[in-house]
Design an enzyme around this catalytic site. Sequence first.
Site, PDB file in Angstrom:
ATOM      1  N   ASP A  86      14.115 -54.780  -3.233  1.00 31.75           N
ATOM      2  CA  ASP A  86      14.058 -55.031  -1.781  1.00 31.75           C
ATOM      3  C   ASP A  86      12.784 -55.790  -1.390  1.00 31.75           C
ATOM      4  O   ASP A  86      11.674 -55.371  -1.723  1.00 31.75           O
ATOM      5  CB  ASP A  86      14.016 -53.709  -1.007  1.00 31.75           C
ATOM      6  CG  ASP A  86      15.296 -52.911  -1.076  1.00 31.75           C
ATOM      7  OD1 ASP A  86      16.052 -53.094  -2.034  1.00 31.75           O
ATOM      8  OD2 ASP A  86      15.522 -52.087  -0.173  1.00 31.75           O
ATOM      9  N   GLU A 133      22.228 -49.424   4.825  1.00 27.85           N
ATOM     10  CA  GLU A 133      20.808 -49.445   4.475  1.00 27.85           C
ATOM     11  C   GLU A 133      20.095 -50.632   5.130  1.00 27.85           C
ATOM     12  O   GLU A 133      20.689 -51.612   5.525  1.00 27.85           O
ATOM     13  CB  GLU A 133      20.669 -49.563   2.948  1.00 27.85           C
ATOM     14  CG  GLU A 133      21.527 -48.540   2.204  1.00 27.85           C
ATOM     15  CD  GLU A 133      21.162 -48.430   0.744  1.00 27.85           C
ATOM     16  OE1 GLU A 133      20.499 -47.444   0.400  1.00 27.85           O
ATOM     17  OE2 GLU A 133      21.524 -49.311  -0.052  1.00 27.85           O
TER      18      GLU A 133
HETATM   19  C1  FRU Z   1      18.180 -50.635  -0.639  1.00 30.18           C
HETATM   20  C2  FRU Z   1      17.501 -49.315  -0.849  1.00 30.18           C
HETATM   21  C3  FRU Z   1      16.804 -48.847   0.399  1.00 30.18           C
HETATM   22  C4  FRU Z   1      15.704 -47.994  -0.140  1.00 30.18           C
HETATM   23  C5  FRU Z   1      15.375 -48.658  -1.452  1.00 30.18           C
HETATM   24  C6  FRU Z   1      15.081 -47.724  -2.572  1.00 30.18           C
HETATM   25  O1  FRU Z   1      18.266 -51.384  -1.791  1.00 30.18           O
HETATM   26  O2  FRU Z   1      18.415 -48.355  -1.305  1.00 30.18           O
HETATM   27  O3  FRU Z   1      17.651 -48.171   1.283  1.00 30.18           O
HETATM   28  O4  FRU Z   1      14.618 -47.988   0.734  1.00 30.18           O
HETATM   29  O5  FRU Z   1      16.473 -49.447  -1.810  1.00 30.18           O
HETATM   30  O6  FRU Z   1      14.953 -48.441  -3.756  1.00 30.18           O
END
Ligand code: FRU
Length: 434
Positions: A43, A290
């Site tokens: 991310d 997300e």
């Molecule tokens: C999205 C996610 C987010 C979280 C992070 C954890 O890819 O699942 O929701 O903050 O990655 O790796």
Amino acid sequence: MSSYTSRWTIADALKVHADDPTTTMPVIAQDFPTMDESVMIWDTGALRNIHGQTVTFKGWHIIWSLAVDKIDLTNADIYDEWHSRNNRAYIGYWYSRTGNGADWQWGGRPLNTSADLRPHEWSGGLVMREGTGNVVDMFYTSEADSPVNQSVPSVSSGQIFADENGVWFGGFETTTEMFSADGIHNANSQQDEYFDFRDPHPFINPADGRLYCLYESNVAGMRGDFVIGSDEQGALPPGFEVGSGAQYGAASIGIAVLADGAYKKGDFSGQNWTQLDPLVSALGVNDQMERPHIVFKDGLTYLFTISHHSTYSGNLGGPDGVYGFVSEKGLFGPYKPLNASGLVLGNPSAAPYQTYSHFVDPAGYVQAFIDTLPGVGEYPNNPATFRIGATLAPTVKIELDGDRTFLTEVHGYGQVYAQAAWPVGAAWDKRPAN
Ligand code: FRU
């Protein structure tokens, strides 16, 4: 402020179709470049202002990424290192003169260990504080998976510095918890042991000048006990039967508002936030929405969120990718799914795990990371036949046309476009802020 929650219904989700060329990421080449061999990243987001524009600082482009340091630089253990990454995740940053993706320099971790409340840092955002020269707020998810699942939207503040050689940070010595899952507006850990409560995304709503924060959440109530009624179903085709297990899909996009005056003081502590009813619920459809984020354009309000094939419920399905909703009446909706289905950009079925965590900026540029590309033969279980990315994907551009979106351009790997330079006087300096 209203308290109306819009729905992504089962009938909407039945319109999701993979491989529509207007809503599908182009297939990524196997020989993609890696930004840095010593870290794996996923991310990612660009330094921005509180109005959502990507900004440069003293001529530098800056992005943050969730990261883990590679343990085995030969890649022999890359499968295990990649799949256990959430248990070592921290936020690091990159800087580049050009933003064209070819010259990102890894800057390491901005937060000091004195700011650590929990062992893991998950998604959030890096936001220049309006009205300041170089104060920057890092919103993130403070996460621990034991003794119980804990996930708290949080913020740490510091300063950004730059000279002709690079970019660095100071401060970031403490962390402030913003709010927790309350069991009323969103599910808490007692109601749902798999509850999601993370990915804070703050912004100023142009209509009222107030600061709000979006976050990933689940519908309040006991996991599995929801009734999927006609509101959740929508207008279904004749003979359609709601799939068993539909009630395990309970994602929502949460929202909280900051007290007047608190932003100027940089006071994001718990008593300053009020949680409101979620903006969108996917009850009966999907269990995860997300990294929710927002774009205001042409008088319309666009909400984007990422979701997985694996989190659809009740026999529904759709590609991993970014989904979206649009409101004609401002932040509080009602929202309807973009492209009728909600799907904005999904992975092609030929490479279903190639990218994830897409983030749409106000100009329509979409940035994502490369997860896993299929190789020839068996996929994804045979390590010889796939390639793990852990680096940024080609940036693409979509056109937002009312309640429809169209993929129109493909750019370089990790390309970032800024809409403004910080802090020289621009239109947003004159807008009211609370
Ligand atoms: C999205 C996610 C987010 C979280 C992070 C954890 O890819 O699942 O929701 O903050 O990655 O790796």
